[in-house]
Scaffold this active site. Sequence first.
Site, PDB file in Angstrom:
ATOM      1  N   TRP A 185       0.869  -1.185   0.000  1.00 41.64           N
ATOM      2  CA  TRP A 185       0.000   0.000   0.000  1.00 41.64           C
ATOM      3  C   TRP A 185       0.900   1.227   0.000  1.00 41.64           C
ATOM      4  CZ3 TRP A 185      -0.303   3.710   4.080  1.00 41.64           C
ATOM      5  CH2 TRP A 185      -1.130   4.806   3.750  1.00 41.64           C
ATOM      6  N   GLU A 226      -2.972  -2.899  -2.704  1.00 38.41           N
ATOM      7  CA  GLU A 226      -4.151  -2.341  -2.018  1.00 38.41           C
ATOM      8  C   GLU A 226      -4.521  -0.958  -2.545  1.00 38.41           C
ATOM      9  OE1 GLU A 226      -3.494  -1.673   2.152  1.00 38.41           O
ATOM     10  OE2 GLU A 226      -5.626  -1.421   2.596  1.00 38.41           O
ATOM     11  N   LYS A 228      -6.964   2.592  -2.667  1.00 38.52           N
ATOM     12  CA  LYS A 228      -7.550   3.491  -1.679  1.00 38.52           C
ATOM     13  C   LYS A 228      -8.274   4.629  -2.394  1.00 38.52           C
ATOM     14  CE  LYS A 228      -6.493   5.659   2.718  1.00 38.52           C
ATOM     15  NZ  LYS A 228      -5.618   5.691   3.869  1.00 38.52           N
ATOM     16  N   ASP A 259      -9.780  -3.187   1.087  1.00 41.52           N
ATOM     17  CA  ASP A 259      -9.918  -2.686   2.453  1.00 41.52           C
ATOM     18  C   ASP A 259     -11.318  -2.091   2.583  1.00 41.52           C
ATOM     19  OD1 ASP A 259      -9.903  -0.723   4.638  1.00 41.52           O
ATOM     20  OD2 ASP A 259      -7.751  -1.044   4.758  1.00 41.52           O
ATOM     21  N   HIS A 262     -11.793   1.713   2.189  1.00 39.76           N
ATOM     22  CA  HIS A 262     -11.139   2.415   1.085  1.00 39.76           C
ATOM     23  C   HIS A 262     -12.040   2.694  -0.106  1.00 39.76           C
ATOM     24  CE1 HIS A 262      -6.721   1.471   2.397  1.00 39.76           C
ATOM     25  NE2 HIS A 262      -7.457   2.015   3.350  1.00 39.76           N
ATOM     26  N   HIS A 286      -8.813  -6.576   3.917  1.00 46.55           N
ATOM     27  CA  HIS A 286      -8.528  -5.809   5.123  1.00 46.55           C
ATOM     28  C   HIS A 286      -9.889  -5.490   5.720  1.00 46.55           C
ATOM     29  CE1 HIS A 286      -4.154  -4.197   4.628  1.00 46.55           C
ATOM     30  NE2 HIS A 286      -4.219  -5.508   4.730  1.00 46.55           N
ATOM     31  N   ASP A 294     -12.325   6.587   6.271  1.00 45.25           N
ATOM     32  CA  ASP A 294     -11.482   5.418   6.533  1.00 45.25           C
ATOM     33  C   ASP A 294     -10.955   5.498   7.966  1.00 45.25           C
ATOM     34  OD1 ASP A 294      -9.888   3.183   6.125  1.00 45.25           O
ATOM     35  OD2 ASP A 294      -8.224   4.353   5.325  1.00 45.25           O
ATOM     36  N   ASP A 296     -10.965   3.334  10.440  1.00 43.94           N
ATOM     37  CA  ASP A 296     -10.340   2.141  11.024  1.00 43.94           C
ATOM     38  C   ASP A 296     -10.832   1.840  12.433  1.00 43.94           C
ATOM     39  OD1 ASP A 296      -8.386   1.098   8.959  1.00 43.94           O
ATOM     40  OD2 ASP A 296      -7.781   3.200   9.021  1.00 43.94           O
ATOM     41  N   ASP A 326      -7.704  -4.753   9.573  1.00 44.20           N
ATOM     42  CA  ASP A 326      -6.978  -3.482   9.522  1.00 44.20           C
ATOM     43  C   ASP A 326      -7.778  -2.411  10.258  1.00 44.20           C
ATOM     44  OD1 ASP A 326      -5.288  -1.423   9.044  1.00 44.20           O
ATOM     45  OD2 ASP A 326      -5.613  -1.300   6.885  1.00 44.20           O
TER      46      ASP A 326
HETATM   47  C1  LIG Z   1      -1.287   0.642   8.304  1.00 43.34           C
HETATM   48  C2  LIG Z   1      -2.224   0.885   7.172  1.00 43.34           C
HETATM   49  O1  LIG Z   1      -3.519   0.961   7.609  1.00 43.34           O
HETATM   50  C3  LIG Z   1      -2.230  -0.168   6.154  1.00 43.34           C
HETATM   51  O2  LIG Z   1      -0.953  -0.478   5.812  1.00 43.34           O
HETATM   52  C4  LIG Z   1      -2.989   0.061   4.858  1.00 43.34           C
HETATM   53  O3  LIG Z   1      -3.482  -1.202   4.622  1.00 43.34           O
HETATM   54  C5  LIG Z   1      -4.133   1.015   4.825  1.00 43.34           C
HETATM   55  O4  LIG Z   1      -5.247   0.594   4.897  1.00 43.34           O
HETATM   56  C6  LIG Z   1      -3.933   2.482   4.676  1.00 43.34           C
HETATM   57  O5  LIG Z   1      -5.118   3.172   4.728  1.00 43.34           O
HETATM   58 MN    MN Z   2      -5.684  -1.515   4.698  1.00 40.35          MN
END
Ligand SMILES: C[C@H](O)[C@H](O)[C@@H](O)C(=O)CO
Ligand code: MN
Length: 418
Positions: A185, A226, A228, A259, A262, A286, A294, A296, A326
């Site tokens: 990524w 990956e 985004k 992901d 994303h 992910h 995003d 997380d 993730d």
């Molecule tokens: C640490 C990051 O979240 C990861 O490497 C990557 O997968 C990502 O999703 C970045 O937005």
């Molecule tokens: Mn990710």
Amino acid sequence: MTSSIDHAWTLAKERFAQLGIDAEAAIKQLDTLPVSIHCWQGDDVAGFENPEGGLTGGIQATGNYPGKARNAQQLRADLELAISMIPGPNRLNLHAIYLESDTPVPRNEIEPKHFTGWVDWAKKNKLGLDFNPSCFSHPMSADGFTLSSANPEVRQFWIEHCQASRRVSASFGRALGTPSVMNIWVPDGMKDITVDRLAPRERLMSALDEVISEKFDLSEHIDAVESKLFGIGSESYTVGSNEFYLGYAASRGTALCLDAGHFHPTEVISDKISAAMLYVPRLLLHVSRPVRWDSDHVVLLDDETQAIASEIVRHNLFDRVHIGLDFFDASINRIAAWVIGTRNMKKALLKALLEPTDLLKKLEVEGDYTARLALLEEQKSLPWQAVWDMYCQRHDVPVGGQWLDTVRHYETSVLTKR
Ligand SMILES: C[C@H](O)[C@H](O)[C@@H](O)C(=O)CO
Ligand SMILES: [Mn+2]
């Protein structure tokens, strides 16, 4: 004496059998599906290379919960505790910044020897390892570009980092006898209106081709890429977009990483699995939880997590989909975050394995959408939780929410003293 867990399991087994579902077989299948737990939830993506440096690349861990891991020993101890409360097979997903070395190692010079501590630990804990080059939080990524940089020196640096990372990844696969999935990524993008959207993508494509030019056996190393939508500071243009990487993975035969955070807010990766699988050999997921962006957040047992698991199970994609997590939430106990998110992923897989899929597909083909909806809704209240409890009991991990007591005790005795 029969415990309440055994008793509930016996009744649940009978109930599922009435629908033609073998609960014992579901448990066995769940035991073949490892979930790759991401190391970076344990320390807010800081790593050990330069832990005091800022997290860059347009990602953010918000919150200031006490006790984050500050070295490999602490991170491994935290992971061991989390894993002791998660039933079934797991893997550990490492980023390159989690290397161990007494002296600074430039990222383009990382070697397998910098990760032997992790490999030994993985062996001891019966875990496979996955890997990621870390193309962020570094002076060479400060202007927002890495593999697609217009500066040949910057581009070359990141090409070398990704090449070195592949060698580390393959060494994991050889040492542990299970392929390491290495996900690339890059944060490359622009904050504002971008005039030349093509040239950076051309550069990214040829840089990636250089990165993956060394051949490794799929039994030791698998490449994934990956996409985004945007990052903080790269809101207007992301070089590695979905279309870019879908085309790249399809044409180069790499895995495509989807992901959950994303894509546009109403897009879901569960619906992308069956489409992408027609064109790419493998997917890396992910699994995450985007809240408005995003963000997380920790994975819930929500509709989308369930839909992701159901797609894997309904289409028998066990050998072609690698399940990774993730998320990084620094506002709650980080060990609890791992336990909650990973148990939820596994609960969703179990629920999917307990679905009468053949019957549902038959109803669908026959056009009986009334019965399809009725059955889909009724199965939500089938006693899957009794099967989950038995699964936890057999793996000798806490059955219900009691695991939180253990985390709380560790918080008081270990985390608050860091
Ligand atoms: C640490 C990051 O979240 C990861 O490497 C990557 O997968 C990502 O999703 C970045 O937005
Ligand atoms: Mn990710």
